[in-house]
Design a protein around this motif. Structure first.
Motif, PDB file in Angstrom:
ATOM      1  N   ASP A   5      34.307  49.818  78.694  1.00 20.46           N
ATOM      2  CA  ASP A   5      33.018  49.592  78.624  1.00 20.46           C
ATOM      3  C   ASP A   5      32.696  50.093  77.278  1.00 20.46           C
ATOM      4  OD1 ASP A   5      32.520  48.636  81.156  1.00 20.46           O
ATOM      5  OD2 ASP A   5      31.846  50.423  81.986  1.00 20.46           O
ATOM      6  N   VAL A   6      33.223  51.226  76.788  1.00 24.12           N
ATOM      7  CA  VAL A   6      32.734  51.610  75.375  1.00 24.12           C
ATOM      8  C   VAL A   6      33.207  50.521  74.275  1.00 24.12           C
ATOM      9  CG1 VAL A   6      33.531  53.329  73.470  1.00 24.12           C
ATOM     10  CG2 VAL A   6      32.817  54.093  75.971  1.00 24.12           C
ATOM     11  N   LEU A   7      34.754  49.941  74.490  1.00 25.72           N
ATOM     12  CA  LEU A   7      35.191  49.067  73.596  1.00 25.72           C
ATOM     13  C   LEU A   7      34.353  47.928  73.526  1.00 25.72           C
ATOM     14  CD1 LEU A   7      38.811  49.571  74.054  1.00 25.72           C
ATOM     15  CD2 LEU A   7      37.854  50.084  72.199  1.00 25.72           C
ATOM     16  N   LYS A   8      33.608  47.340  74.655  1.00 20.51           N
ATOM     17  CA  LYS A   8      32.800  46.297  74.754  1.00 20.51           C
ATOM     18  C   LYS A   8      31.700  46.350  73.744  1.00 20.51           C
ATOM     19  CE  LYS A   8      31.753  44.706  78.795  1.00 20.51           C
ATOM     20  NZ  LYS A   8      31.179  44.835  80.292  1.00 20.51           N
ATOM     21  N   ASN A   9      31.268  47.619  73.399  1.00 25.14           N
ATOM     22  CA  ASN A   9      30.100  48.052  72.743  1.00 25.14           C
ATOM     23  C   ASN A   9      30.446  47.958  71.155  1.00 25.14           C
ATOM     24  OD1 ASN A   9      28.624  48.401  74.989  1.00 25.14           O
ATOM     25  ND2 ASN A   9      28.950  50.473  74.903  1.00 25.14           N
ATOM     26  N   CYS A  10      31.784  47.797  70.939  1.00 28.11           N
ATOM     27  CA  CYS A  10      32.057  47.936  69.568  1.00 28.11           C
ATOM     28  C   CYS A  10      31.629  46.645  68.692  1.00 28.11           C
ATOM     29  CB  CYS A  10      33.734  47.955  69.289  1.00 28.11           C
ATOM     30  SG  CYS A  10      34.307  48.110  67.572  1.00 28.11           S
ATOM     31  N   PRO A  11      30.918  46.618  67.806  1.00 29.95           N
ATOM     32  CA  PRO A  11      30.545  45.734  66.697  1.00 29.95           C
ATOM     33  C   PRO A  11      31.798  44.872  66.199  1.00 29.95           C
ATOM     34  CG  PRO A  11      29.305  47.419  66.021  1.00 29.95           C
ATOM     35  CD  PRO A  11      30.096  47.839  67.141  1.00 29.95           C
ATOM     36  N   LEU A  12      31.651  43.583  65.945  1.00 32.43           N
ATOM     37  CA  LEU A  12      32.872  42.602  65.558  1.00 32.43           C
ATOM     38  C   LEU A  12      33.245  43.098  64.128  1.00 32.43           C
ATOM     39  CD1 LEU A  12      32.148  39.233  67.125  1.00 32.43           C
ATOM     40  CD2 LEU A  12      33.777  41.158  68.123  1.00 32.43           C
ATOM     41  N   ASP A  13      32.119  43.409  63.246  1.00 35.85           N
ATOM     42  CA  ASP A  13      32.285  43.511  61.874  1.00 35.85           C
ATOM     43  C   ASP A  13      32.607  44.749  61.281  1.00 35.85           C
ATOM     44  OD1 ASP A  13      29.880  44.248  62.383  1.00 35.85           O
ATOM     45  OD2 ASP A  13      28.857  43.002  60.859  1.00 35.85           O
ATOM     46  N   ARG A  14      32.446  45.820  62.168  1.00 37.61           N
ATOM     47  CA  ARG A  14      32.557  47.095  61.943  1.00 37.61           C
ATOM     48  C   ARG A  14      32.923  47.999  62.877  1.00 37.61           C
ATOM     49  NH1 ARG A  14      28.622  51.855  58.878  1.00 37.61           N
ATOM     50  NH2 ARG A  14      30.411  53.065  58.040  1.00 37.61           N
ATOM     51  N   TRP A  15      34.035  48.574  62.980  1.00 36.63           N
ATOM     52  CA  TRP A  15      34.431  49.686  64.083  1.00 36.63           C
ATOM     53  C   TRP A  15      33.450  50.858  63.988  1.00 36.63           C
ATOM     54  CZ3 TRP A  15      40.418  49.315  65.057  1.00 36.63           C
ATOM     55  CH2 TRP A  15      40.687  48.210  65.577  1.00 36.63           C
ATOM     56  N   ALA A  16      32.259  50.812  63.894  1.00 32.60           N
ATOM     57  CA  ALA A  16      31.503  52.042  63.918  1.00 32.60           C
ATOM     58  C   ALA A  16      30.048  51.739  64.505  1.00 32.60           C
ATOM     59  CB  ALA A  16      31.248  52.726  62.563  1.00 32.60           C
TER      60      ALA A  16
END
Length: 392
Positions: A5-16
């Motif tokens: 679920d956490v990985l689903k929240n990661c923006p596509l253009d920056r890993w933060a």
């Protein structure tokens, strides 16, 4: 929340990113509403982009949970809420420049008033536009920040009340030491405020909604709830001081996460970061890079002093925190090397928790504030500056 679920929240253009738990936010609003009598309104402070949490989304969630009004610090903050479709009463917690009056009236924002010049200008412009300038009277009871002095309250109101373009919607003060139990200065401030309100009533002047309790005041001083309480930091699941912690249970709303962008095994003796303030002490030390830095609110003063969480384990940040990135070290040799944790190797893409919970470990805003010699308010405000917010 699971790793997937956490990985689903990661923006596509920056890993933060910053995660904002709206369920926790709504629960905190309901917790504060439960402290109040049914007639007492709740004004939610969403200034500074809701203390870094995102003012628009937070205001909507707060209203759904029972908020009655909102408070901001600047006219621009109020305009942002209005443009997002938020129609509920909004108080600007200062007396803005005269040039802001048209904007106030155009967006139905209530300023704080404590000078006759501003009051006259607001009233005149309101009449010219066929409107009424609603305001809250701010009283300086001892914080020496904003407000009219208590002894001058009735005189100011007599001076401006003839104006048909003005309407007093509220009267308030702000406490400097509401979190200190038994504090003499708090008692003096509350006494001055009570006398000022009594003087307005004796003079036959409408004071509108009376409010003085902030977050600690709302928790510790229910006798001063009056018509409305102004709650800020507590809504976001953080306590203003240790004195409120035993009195009310809150759920932190903000987490800060990122993903590892690089993980390598440097040679022994290689340095890390600007100034090479950390050097690899032994073989099998892995150095991982994370795309968050001091421009994102991770204060540079934390360099070589803070932990982050990876796969439910605390690991030590090493080297100087850069503007946009920081590094941490793990020992994959299964030996104990002091502050460097012995853990399984880190991989590119692994989730790193800078603020929040991973497994059984938590890094709180209070922990980070202690390391920075500041308060939790500043920690969350700073993280809200540049990182993308994801609402969960």
């Amino acid at each position: 929340m699971s790793g997937r679920d956490v990985l689903k929240n990661c923006p596509l253009d920056r890993w933060a990113w910053v995660e904002i738990d709206l369920g926790a936010l709504r629960a905190n609003v309901r917790t504060f509403k439960a402290l109040l009598e049914p007639r007492t309104k709740l004004m939610c402070a969403v200034k500074a982009d809701a203390y870094g949490h995102g003012a628009v989304e937070c205001a909507k969630a707060m209203y759904a949970a029972g908020a009655n009004q909102f408070a901001v610090a600047t006219v621009a903050e109020g305009v942002e809420l209005r443009r997002a479709g938020i129609s509920w009463p909004i108080l600007v917690l200062c007396e803005p420049p005269l040039d802001a009056i048209d904007t106030l009236l155009a967006h139905d924002l209530m300023p704080s008033i404590y000078t006759s010049d501003f009051a006259f200008s607001l009233g005149e412009r309101a009449v010219a536009l066929g409107k009424v300038g609603r305001y809250h009277l701010a009283i300086d009871t001892g914080m020496t920040r904003i407000g009219v002095l208590p002894d001058d309250v009735v005189e100011l109101r007599h001076l401006i009340d003839f104006h048909r373009g003005l309407e007093c919607a509220g009267t308030f003060t702000h406490f400097a030491t509401a979190d200190v139990i038994g504090d003499w200065d708090f008692k003096q401030q509350s006494s001055r405020f009570s006398r000022a309100i009594a003087a307005l009533e004796a003079a036959g002047l409408d004071h509108g909604l009376v409010h003085c309790d902030n977050t600690p005041g709302t928790v510790l001083h229910p006798e001063l709830h009056n018509d409305m309480c102004r709650v800020g930091i507590g809504l976001y699941g953080l306590h203003p001081s240790a004195t409120t912690e035993p009195r009310v249970a809150l759920r932190p709303v903000m987490s800060v996460r990122a993903r590892v962008t690089r993980a390598i095994y440097p040679a022994v003796g290689e340095g890390v970061g600007y100034g090479l303030t950390y050097r690899v002490p032994t073989p099998n030390i892995q150095i991982a890079t994370v795309p968050i830095g001091y421009a994102d609110g991770l204060a540079r003063v934390l360099s070589n002093h803070m932990d982050v969480l990876v796969n439910g384990v605390r690991v030590r940040q090493v080297g100087r925190i850069c503007m946009d990135q920081f590094m941490f070290a793990v020992d994959t040799s299964r030996r104990s090397l002091g502050s460097v944790k012995t853990v399984a190797p880190v991989e590119c893409g692994d989730v790193v928790t800078i603020l929040g919970t991973d497994g059984g470990q938590t890094i709180s805003a209070d922990e980070m504030a202690r390391l920075r010699d500041t308060i939790n308010y500043e920690v969350t405000c700073d993280f809200g500056m540049r990182l993308e917010k994801v609402y969960v």
